[in-house]
Design a protein around this motif. Structure first.
Motif, mmCIF file in Angstrom:
data_model
loop_
_atom_site.group_PDB
_atom_site.id
_atom_site.type_symbol
_atom_site.label_atom_id
_atom_site.label_comp_id
_atom_site.label_asym_id
_atom_site.label_seq_id
_atom_site.Cartn_x
_atom_site.Cartn_y
_atom_site.Cartn_z
ATOM 1 N N SER A 123 2.393 -0.325 4.440
ATOM 2 C CA SER A 123 1.722 -0.036 5.705
ATOM 3 C C SER A 123 1.931 1.411 6.121
ATOM 4 O O SER A 123 1.035 2.042 6.680
ATOM 5 C CB SER A 123 2.237 -0.980 6.795
ATOM 6 N N ALA A 126 -0.412 3.491 4.046
ATOM 7 C CA ALA A 126 -1.791 3.355 4.535
ATOM 8 C C ALA A 126 -2.005 4.159 5.806
ATOM 9 O O ALA A 126 -3.063 4.777 6.002
ATOM 10 C CB ALA A 126 -2.105 1.876 4.779
ATOM 11 N N THR A 127 -0.986 4.154 6.676
ATOM 12 C CA THR A 127 -1.093 4.927 7.916
ATOM 13 C C THR A 127 -1.174 6.412 7.624
ATOM 14 O O THR A 127 -2.009 7.134 8.189
ATOM 15 C CB THR A 127 0.111 4.643 8.827
ATOM 16 N N GLU A 128 -0.313 6.891 6.717
ATOM 17 C CA GLU A 128 -0.330 8.307 6.378
ATOM 18 C C GLU A 128 -1.656 8.707 5.748
ATOM 19 O O GLU A 128 -2.197 9.778 6.035
ATOM 20 C CB GLU A 128 0.829 8.626 5.429
ATOM 21 N N THR A 129 -2.170 7.852 4.887
ATOM 22 C CA THR A 129 -3.464 8.134 4.256
ATOM 23 C C THR A 129 -4.570 8.211 5.299
ATOM 24 O O THR A 129 -5.436 9.093 5.251
ATOM 25 C CB THR A 129 -3.797 7.047 3.222
ATOM 26 N N LYS A 130 -4.531 7.289 6.257
ATOM 27 C CA LYS A 130 -5.540 7.285 7.316
ATOM 28 C C LYS A 130 -5.443 8.550 8.154
ATOM 29 O O LYS A 130 -6.465 9.166 8.495
ATOM 30 C CB LYS A 130 -5.348 6.042 8.196
ATOM 31 N N TRP A 131 -4.237 8.964 8.505
ATOM 32 C CA TRP A 131 -4.043 10.162 9.322
ATOM 33 C C TRP A 131 -4.520 11.411 8.581
ATOM 34 O O TRP A 131 -5.061 12.336 9.191
ATOM 35 C CB TRP A 131 -2.568 10.304 9.700
ATOM 36 N N GLU A 132 -4.319 11.450 7.285
ATOM 37 C CA GLU A 132 -4.704 12.632 6.519
ATOM 38 C C GLU A 132 -6.212 12.808 6.439
ATOM 39 O O GLU A 132 -6.698 13.913 6.173
ATOM 40 C CB GLU A 132 -4.119 12.553 5.108
ATOM 41 N N GLU A 133 -6.973 11.744 6.681
ATOM 42 C CA GLU A 133 -8.425 11.844 6.607
ATOM 43 C C GLU A 133 -8.987 12.809 7.644
ATOM 44 O O GLU A 133 -10.052 13.390 7.456
ATOM 45 C CB GLU A 133 -9.054 10.462 6.799
ATOM 46 N N SER A 134 -8.266 12.988 8.769
ATOM 47 C CA SER A 134 -8.750 13.873 9.835
ATOM 48 C C SER A 134 -8.280 15.311 9.671
ATOM 49 O O SER A 134 -8.704 16.187 10.424
ATOM 50 C CB SER A 134 -8.290 13.341 11.205
#
Length: 349
Positions: A123, A126-134
């Motif tokens: 998890s 996944a959070t870090e990956t999501k944050w890096e998208e921005s």
């Protein structure tokens, strides 16, 4: 904070809303130095100030540091902080913050980037990956002064408030500036409010400040702050208001009263916030008082020609900035007959 021979980092904080204020930082305690200050602190700082144009060659890899520049797009009152920190207080402050004495060198402060924590749950990944998208990264030279849609020079003609039904007439030019909310400038919204005789209208705004100038007519405005009567030439401002303001026209030429309404809802929209409280009390400026002040200036014996016979409208809650509210600045200006006002620039709505 390092020895004079070190190639050190620095943190630069400044505002970036058209007018930029830079605080030159020195290796002098924990404060910024006003450039014109002359004191023993300045003499000491000259031996410890980072030379940005000719940085010293690092003696070791640990002595070279990255630096971070942080800006605010909201411009506070321009101010400089002068260091009044003595040697003993400086050392005590450093020790409270865990920085040690001013002569100490801390290699752990030299790291350009932090090491990843390693491992971690799915998890977390996944959070870090999501944050890096921005995340976006730009080369400084080409992106430091980005091209933005200019604020156009436009006119909101008086014919709009001289006829027609009771209504709000927004000066909405967001499409010129690529902004997705109604605005007249990136942080202000201006509108005419026409109120036909005997009629009323409610206005609402998610704003910290609302200013109303009476272009024409007499009437009254009621809200949670109370009821105020107004007539041509008056101006009043109200702080954050949860409900609506109700405007009633008693009499007016051209069939209805006209108000000029300015507020900072675009700024609230940009920040994604709502006011949590009031910053000033409701304030009323009567026409007679304002014009008397203008006449007083006109009759004063002054050297040279004045380019303006104007008064700034202030508020007791804004003693430092001498402004209408903590975010609104307002000038009442008079141009006498048979006079010429020299060319000048307006950064105003």
């Amino acid at each position: 904070l390092a020895r004079p021979s070190h190639h050190v980092s620095y943190l630069r904080c400044q505002t970036a809303s058209r007018r930029t204020m830079s605080l030159p930082l020195t290796i002098n305690g924990l404060g910024a130095r006003a450039p014109n200050a002359v004191s023993r602190h300045q003499q000491r700082a000259q031996r410890r100030t980072l030379d940005l144009h000719h940085p010293a060659t690092p003696r070791s890899p640990h002595q070279q540091r990255a630096y971070l520049v942080t800006r605010s797009v909201i411009s506070p009152p321009n101010r400089m902080v002068s260091p009044n920190v003595g040697d003993e207080e400086e050392e005590n402050t450093r020790r409270r913050l865990g920085l040690g004495a001013s002569g100490d060198f801390h290699p752990h402060l030299s790291n350009v980037s932090a090491k990843p924590s390693g491992g971690g749950s799915g998890s977390t990944y996944a959070t870090e990956t999501k944050w890096e998208e921005s995340a976006q990264i730009f080369e400084y030279g080409s992106a430091a002064n980005p091209v933005m849609a200019p604020i156009p020079v436009l006119v909101h003609p008086p014919e709009m408030h001289e006829e027609g039904p009771t209504r709000v007439i927004p000066f909405d030019i967001d499409d010129f500036m690529d902004i997705d909310k109604q605005c007249t400038s990136p942080n202000l919204m201006a509108s005419f409010v026409r109120v036909c005789e005997g009629d009323s209208i409610d206005t609402t705004a998610n704003a910290t400040s609302q200013a109303f100038y009476v272009i024409r007519g007499t009437g009254q405005t009621s809200s949670e702050h109370g009821t105020v009567s107004w007539s041509t030439g008056d101006l009043f401002v109200v702080p954050a208001t949860r409900g609506a303001l109700s405007h009633l026209c008693a009499s007016a030429t051209k069939g209805g009263a006209a108000l000029y309404w300015v507020h900072d809802e675009p700024l609230m929209d940009y920040l994604g916030v709502v006011p949590s409280g009031t910053k000033f009390e409701p304030t009323l400026f009567k026409r007679e008082r304002m014009l008397a002040e203008v006449q007083e200036i006109a009759h004063q014996n002054t050297k040279g020609d004045r380019n303006r016979l104007g008064i700034l409208l202030g508020n007791k809650a804004c003693e430092q900035t001498k402004t209408l509210t903590h975010v609104l600045w307002s000038l009442l200006n008079s141009i006498p007959a048979q006079s010429v006002q020299r060319p000048h620039r307006h950064n105003s709505v």
